[in-house]
Design an enzyme around this catalytic site. Structure first.
Site, PDB file in Angstrom:
ATOM      1  N   ASP A   1       0.822  -1.208   0.000  1.00 49.26           N
ATOM      2  CA  ASP A   1       0.000   0.000   0.000  1.00 49.26           C
ATOM      3  C   ASP A   1       0.860   1.263   0.000  1.00 49.26           C
ATOM      4  O   ASP A   1       2.012   1.250   0.444  1.00 49.26           O
ATOM      5  CB  ASP A   1      -0.891   0.041   1.250  1.00 49.26           C
ATOM      6  CG  ASP A   1      -1.971  -1.021   1.244  1.00 49.26           C
ATOM      7  OD1 ASP A   1      -2.036  -1.810   0.286  1.00 49.26           O
ATOM      8  OD2 ASP A   1      -2.757  -1.062   2.218  1.00 49.26           O
ATOM      9  N   ASP A   2       0.251   2.348  -0.467  1.00 48.80           N
ATOM     10  CA  ASP A   2       0.734   3.718  -0.283  1.00 48.80           C
ATOM     11  C   ASP A   2       1.812   4.157  -1.272  1.00 48.80           C
ATOM     12  O   ASP A   2       2.334   5.260  -1.143  1.00 48.80           O
ATOM     13  CB  ASP A   2       1.247   3.959   1.146  1.00 48.80           C
ATOM     14  CG  ASP A   2       0.159   3.861   2.179  1.00 48.80           C
ATOM     15  OD1 ASP A   2      -1.006   3.649   1.799  1.00 48.80           O
ATOM     16  OD2 ASP A   2       0.459   3.990   3.376  1.00 48.80           O
TER      17      ASP A   2
ATOM     18  N   HIS B   1       3.976  -1.902   3.145  1.00 45.84           N
ATOM     19  CA  HIS B   1       3.821  -0.557   2.586  1.00 45.84           C
ATOM     20  C   HIS B   1       5.112  -0.132   1.882  1.00 45.84           C
ATOM     21  O   HIS B   1       6.173  -0.122   2.509  1.00 45.84           O
ATOM     22  CB  HIS B   1       3.489   0.452   3.696  1.00 45.84           C
ATOM     23  CG  HIS B   1       2.162   0.200   4.348  1.00 45.84           C
ATOM     24  ND1 HIS B   1       1.978  -0.816   5.264  1.00 45.84           N
ATOM     25  CD2 HIS B   1       0.955   0.818   4.201  1.00 45.84           C
ATOM     26  CE1 HIS B   1       0.712  -0.818   5.667  1.00 45.84           C
ATOM     27  NE2 HIS B   1       0.074   0.163   5.031  1.00 45.84           N
TER      28      HIS B   1
ATOM     29  N   HIS C   1      -6.033   2.828  -4.192  1.00 50.18           N
ATOM     30  CA  HIS C   1      -5.953   3.144  -2.754  1.00 50.18           C
ATOM     31  C   HIS C   1      -6.351   4.602  -2.503  1.00 50.18           C
ATOM     32  O   HIS C   1      -5.874   5.223  -1.554  1.00 50.18           O
ATOM     33  CB  HIS C   1      -4.533   2.867  -2.263  1.00 50.18           C
ATOM     34  CG  HIS C   1      -4.403   2.639  -0.779  1.00 50.18           C
ATOM     35  ND1 HIS C   1      -5.263   1.838  -0.060  1.00 50.18           N
ATOM     36  CD2 HIS C   1      -3.487   3.114   0.125  1.00 50.18           C
ATOM     37  CE1 HIS C   1      -4.880   1.817   1.211  1.00 50.18           C
ATOM     38  NE2 HIS C   1      -3.829   2.589   1.348  1.00 50.18           N
TER      39      HIS C   1
ATOM     40  N   HIS D   1      -5.506   9.378   0.077  1.00 54.39           N
ATOM     41  CA  HIS D   1      -5.474   8.570   1.296  1.00 54.39           C
ATOM     42  C   HIS D   1      -6.395   9.090   2.401  1.00 54.39           C
ATOM     43  O   HIS D   1      -5.995   9.202   3.566  1.00 54.39           O
ATOM     44  CB  HIS D   1      -4.033   8.475   1.823  1.00 54.39           C
ATOM     45  CG  HIS D   1      -3.738   7.224   2.597  1.00 54.39           C
ATOM     46  ND1 HIS D   1      -3.919   7.132   3.962  1.00 54.39           N
ATOM     47  CD2 HIS D   1      -3.275   6.018   2.200  1.00 54.39           C
ATOM     48  CE1 HIS D   1      -3.560   5.923   4.370  1.00 54.39           C
ATOM     49  NE2 HIS D   1      -3.166   5.220   3.325  1.00 54.39           N
TER      50      HIS D   1
END
Length: 211
Positions: free
Chosen positions: A35-36, A178, A86, A90
């Site tokens: 993620d991210d 991440h 995603h 965020h």
């Protein structure tokens, strides 16, 4: 620091009907997710390490990061990885109204474009209102959660404890790391250990395709 579980208790799944927490399979295969990203340092590191183990993964990208390092998505796709959504910036779904949240998802998907063969979505922080979940599913998204969270974003993380939890994963488990600047120090200590452990046990690492 937000409270989180390294391994989700069973009751958490009740809050998100229809979301994917684990992949039904009898094969010795796991599902790594990141993620991210993309991030100019962390993502190339991850891609190089995955290539070493012939591992495939799914990257849940943030729109603002794509705007800065979108060229890395081409490398992901060429290497056989998948790209998921995603959101653009965020946001926390629990404090966002449905309309603005869906705009965030659409903005990110527009940047991903044709790189994603399937519509996969993971909510930031794992937080999603029921109306948001329902609207996303109606729009064709698969909501992807996880069975094992590394906690690599936590600067006070007990790495040994986290790796111990990750090593308890079994067939079909979805693991979260991440590829971000904040998580990078923990990531580069933990990810090689997880890959080596499960590779030695004969597991393969697959993308979240054809769910």
């Amino acid at each position: 620091m937000r409270r989180y579980f390294l391994k989700n208790p069973f009751w958490v799944r009740w809050r998100y009907p229809g979301a994917v927490w684990k992949v039904p399979t009898t094969k010795r295969e796991l599902f790594l997710t990141f993620d991210d990203g993309p991030h100019p340092v962390a993502t190339p590191y991850v891609l190089d390490l995955l290539a070493k183990y012939q591992a495939r993964a799914t990257f849940f990208c943030v729109g603002t990061c794509i705007e800065r390092s979108g060229h890395l998505m081409e490398r992901m796709v060429r290497a056989g990885h998948m790209i998921g959504n995603h959101t653009h910036s965020h946001p926390d779904g629990w404090v966002s109204d449905t309309a603005s949240y869906l705009e965030e998802v659409t903005a990110c998907q527009n940047l991903i474009g044709l790189s994603a063969g399937e519509l996969l979505f993971r909510p930031p922080y794992g937080n999603l209102r029921f109306r948001q979940l329902k609207a996303l599913k109606k729009a064709g998204y698969q909501i992807i959660m996880w069975s094992h969270l590394s906690g690599d974003f936590d600067q006070a993380l007990d790495r040994e404890q986290s790796v111990g939890y990750m090593k308890k994963a079994d067939s079909g488990s979805i693991l979260v790391f991440h590829d971000s600047e904040k998580a990078f120090e923990n990531l580069r200590e933990m990810l090689p250990r997880v890959l080596e452990h499960f590779s030695t046990l004969g597991y393969s690492f697959k993308t979240l395709s054809n769910l």
